[in-house]
Design a protein around this motif. Structure first.
Motif, PDB file in Angstrom:
ATOM      1  N   UNK A  28       7.473  -5.711 -28.871  1.00 21.47           N
ATOM      2  CA  UNK A  28       8.381  -5.763 -27.715  1.00 21.47           C
ATOM      3  C   UNK A  28       7.560  -5.529 -26.445  1.00 21.47           C
ATOM      4  N   UNK A  29       7.495  -6.539 -25.590  1.00 32.07           N
ATOM      5  CA  UNK A  29       6.724  -6.415 -24.347  1.00 32.07           C
ATOM      6  C   UNK A  29       7.672  -5.887 -23.260  1.00 32.07           C
ATOM      7  N   UNK A  30       7.344  -4.737 -22.653  1.00 31.31           N
ATOM      8  CA  UNK A  30       8.290  -4.132 -21.712  1.00 31.31           C
ATOM      9  C   UNK A  30       8.258  -4.761 -20.317  1.00 31.31           C
ATOM     10  N   UNK A  31       9.426  -4.785 -19.687  1.00 26.26           N
ATOM     11  CA  UNK A  31       9.492  -5.093 -18.264  1.00 26.26           C
ATOM     12  C   UNK A  31       9.288  -3.781 -17.513  1.00 26.26           C
ATOM     13  N   UNK A  32       9.125  -3.863 -16.206  1.00 27.84           N
ATOM     14  CA  UNK A  32       9.044  -2.629 -15.415  1.00 27.84           C
ATOM     15  C   UNK A  32      10.257  -2.550 -14.498  1.00 27.84           C
ATOM     16  N   UNK A  33      10.632  -1.322 -14.171  1.00 24.79           N
ATOM     17  CA  UNK A  33      11.784  -1.076 -13.320  1.00 24.79           C
ATOM     18  C   UNK A  33      11.356  -0.142 -12.200  1.00 24.79           C
ATOM     19  N   UNK A  34      11.690  -0.509 -10.975  1.00 24.71           N
ATOM     20  CA  UNK A  34      11.371   0.369  -9.853  1.00 24.71           C
ATOM     21  C   UNK A  34      12.675   0.956  -9.314  1.00 24.71           C
ATOM     22  N   UNK A  35      12.774   2.281  -9.352  1.00 27.16           N
ATOM     23  CA  UNK A  35      13.943   2.965  -8.801  1.00 27.16           C
ATOM     24  C   UNK A  35      13.470   3.718  -7.560  1.00 27.16           C
ATOM     25  N   UNK A  36      14.018   3.318  -6.416  1.00 29.64           N
ATOM     26  CA  UNK A  36      13.484   3.768  -5.131  1.00 29.64           C
ATOM     27  C   UNK A  36      11.967   3.501  -5.151  1.00 29.64           C
ATOM     28  N   UNK A  37      11.124   4.527  -5.155  1.00 26.49           N
ATOM     29  CA  UNK A  37       9.693   4.173  -5.153  1.00 26.49           C
ATOM     30  C   UNK A  37       8.970   4.528  -6.442  1.00 26.49           C
ATOM     31  N   UNK A  38       9.732   4.819  -7.468  1.00 20.33           N
ATOM     32  CA  UNK A  38       9.111   5.188  -8.747  1.00 20.33           C
ATOM     33  C   UNK A  38       9.173   4.019  -9.717  1.00 20.33           C
ATOM     34  N   UNK A  39       8.020   3.707 -10.318  1.00 18.89           N
ATOM     35  CA  UNK A  39       7.964   2.599 -11.281  1.00 18.89           C
ATOM     36  C   UNK A  39       8.010   3.149 -12.703  1.00 18.89           C
ATOM     37  N   UNK A  40       8.907   2.599 -13.502  1.00 18.43           N
ATOM     38  CA  UNK A  40       9.048   3.004 -14.905  1.00 18.43           C
ATOM     39  C   UNK A  40       8.735   1.820 -15.818  1.00 18.43           C
ATOM     40  N   UNK A  41       8.179   2.147 -16.987  1.00 19.10           N
ATOM     41  CA  UNK A  41       7.990   1.107 -18.004  1.00 19.10           C
ATOM     42  C   UNK A  41       9.201   1.166 -18.919  1.00 19.10           C
ATOM     43  N   UNK A  42       9.913   0.049 -18.975  1.00 19.42           N
ATOM     44  CA  UNK A  42      11.166  -0.039 -19.716  1.00 19.42           C
ATOM     45  C   UNK A  42      10.987   0.383 -21.173  1.00 19.42           C
ATOM     46  N   UNK A  43      11.777   1.392 -21.572  1.00 19.73           N
ATOM     47  CA  UNK A  43      11.746   1.830 -22.966  1.00 19.73           C
ATOM     48  C   UNK A  43      10.602   2.777 -23.292  1.00 19.73           C
ATOM     49  N   UNK A  44       9.653   2.930 -22.356  1.00 19.77           N
ATOM     50  CA  UNK A  44       8.507   3.806 -22.625  1.00 19.77           C
ATOM     51  C   UNK A  44       8.533   5.050 -21.746  1.00 19.77           C
ATOM     52  N   UNK A  45       8.731   4.841 -20.428  1.00 20.56           N
ATOM     53  CA  UNK A  45       8.742   6.019 -19.543  1.00 20.56           C
ATOM     54  C   UNK A  45      10.141   6.329 -19.024  1.00 20.56           C
ATOM     55  N   UNK A  86      17.967  -0.677  -8.246  1.00 18.17           N
ATOM     56  CA  UNK A  86      16.665  -0.777  -8.925  1.00 18.17           C
ATOM     57  C   UNK A  86      16.164  -2.221  -8.940  1.00 18.17           C
ATOM     58  N   UNK A  87      14.839  -2.369  -8.913  1.00 21.87           N
ATOM     59  CA  UNK A  87      14.239  -3.706  -8.985  1.00 21.87           C
ATOM     60  C   UNK A  87      13.557  -3.837 -10.343  1.00 21.87           C
ATOM     61  N   UNK A  88      13.775  -4.966 -10.995  1.00 22.27           N
ATOM     62  CA  UNK A  88      13.118  -5.176 -12.292  1.00 22.27           C
ATOM     63  C   UNK A  88      12.042  -6.241 -12.138  1.00 22.27           C
ATOM     64  N   UNK A  89      10.948  -6.073 -12.862  1.00 22.29           N
ATOM     65  CA  UNK A  89       9.849  -7.045 -12.797  1.00 22.29           C
ATOM     66  C   UNK A  89       9.478  -7.507 -14.192  1.00 22.29           C
ATOM     67  N   UNK A  90       9.305  -8.824 -14.319  1.00 27.14           N
ATOM     68  CA  UNK A  90       8.880  -9.377 -15.609  1.00 27.14           C
ATOM     69  C   UNK A  90       7.451  -8.951 -15.913  1.00 27.14           C
ATOM     70  N   UNK A  91       7.069  -8.953 -17.187  1.00 27.03           N
ATOM     71  CA  UNK A  91       5.678  -8.622 -17.529  1.00 27.03           C
ATOM     72  C   UNK A  91       4.725  -9.624 -16.868  1.00 27.03           C
ATOM     73  N   UNK A  92       3.565  -9.129 -16.461  1.00 26.96           N
ATOM     74  CA  UNK A  92       2.565 -10.011 -15.848  1.00 26.96           C
ATOM     75  C   UNK A  92       2.030 -10.989 -16.888  1.00 26.96           C
ATOM     76  N   UNK A  93       1.569 -12.136 -16.414  1.00 29.64           N
ATOM     77  CA  UNK A  93       0.996 -13.144 -17.322  1.00 29.64           C
ATOM     78  C   UNK A  93      -0.159 -12.535 -18.120  1.00 29.64           C
ATOM     79  N   UNK A  94      -0.982 -11.731 -17.425  1.00 31.18           N
ATOM     80  CA  UNK A  94      -2.126 -11.087 -18.090  1.00 31.18           C
ATOM     81  C   UNK A  94      -1.710 -10.152 -19.221  1.00 31.18           C
TER      82      UNK A  94
END
Length: 280
Positions: free
Chosen positions: A26-43, A60-68
């Motif tokens: 499972x590759x996690x997305x990231x979530x930014x709540x105000x100025x804190x970035x969380x790794x979905x399901x991990x942090x 909150x803003x969600x970001x897809x996993x980077x191509x890398x």
């Protein structure tokens, strides 16, 4: 024949037991709540997220996993000669599947990427079938045919109690048949073939409760429902209640009731409930 490994993203509704039984990555997305970035399901957990979102100043803003990130995952999994089948949430919600497609072009091994045209437990139905078939040594084409069949026969309906998040997140324009000027309405949405459409709208919880009752009575008449998922964004008690009602009318069908993922909860807002099932 090359071993096939299954990859998906963190919007999926899988239990920890399912992930470990089938060795699903499972590759996690990231979530930014105000100025804190969380790794979905991990942090951040699904439950904690609802509290954090309620207290946040901004959506909150969600970001897809980077191509890398995807490329690294694909290279690691194919290093032993295996191939990868990556099944991801619909492009309507996130650019994740496109990230995965671009990474597949760069990866050293063979990677096939599929848009599930769904998410949450709807995505899980496809991922689990693929993982089960891969474990049984089935070939890629047979797996792709099966997940297409599941995709074509999956229903995902969703009750949303507030349109605020859909409007703020810019997703409202992607919902056909919805007038966004009535912000205090309750809406029932359907995600079908990757498209979000409004099935009904009205004021008050009656709209949502009627939708639930009607959906359950329709399901009760279907002889071949294979599996059901109830996913909620904070509406835990409602979810448990709906799960019990479905289990009563479909006693031999597995029903999974769980909180939805932060990526989905960000768009639906608190109080949302989805009923997801597929027929064989």
């Amino acid at each position: 024949m090359a071993n096939i490994k299954i990859v998906t993203d963190s919007s999926v509704q899988l239990t920890p037991e399912e992930i470990s039984k089938y060795h699903i990555t499972v590759v996690p997305l990231t979530i930014m709540i105000d100025n804190t970035v969380y790794i979905d399901g991990e942090t951040i957990t699904r439950e904690d997220f609802m509290d954090e979102m309620a207290a946040a100043h901004n959506l909150p803003k969600t970001s897809q996993p980077a191509i890398g990130t995807f490329t690294d995952v694909f290279d690691k999994l194919t290093a032993d000669g295996s191939q990868v089948l990556a099944i991801h949430m619909t492009e309507t919600i996130s650019g994740t599947v496109n990230s995965a497609r671009q990474a597949a072009q760069l990866a050293k091994g063979k990677v096939t990427v599929v848009d599930s045209l769904s998410t949450d437990r709807g995505l899980a139905f496809q991922v689990l079938a693929a993982a089960e078939m891969a474990k049984a040594g089935k070939d890629l084409q047979a797996i792709l045919d099966k997940i297409k069949q599941i995709r074509d026969n999956t229903t995902l309906v969703l009750g949303v109690t507030s349109l605020d998040n859909l409007v703020k997140g810019g997703r409202i324009s992607r919902v056909s048949g919805l007038i966004s000027s009535f912000l205090n309405i309750k809406v029932v949405l359907q995600l079908k073939d990757g498209e979000l459409s409004a099935l009904r709208k009205g004021r008050g919880m009656k709209t949502i409760n009627n939708f639930i009752t009607e959906t359950i009575s329709q399901m009760a008449k279907m002889p071949n429902i294979k599996s059901v998922g109830i996913s909620t964004a904070g509406a835990t008690e409602l979810g448990e209640d709906v799960g019990k009602r479905i289990a009563e009318v479909l006693p031999s069908v597995p029903v999974l009731v769980r909180p939805t993922d932060p990526v989905i909860a960000t768009h639906t807002g608190p109080g949302a409930i989805a009923i997801i099932y597929y027929v064989d």
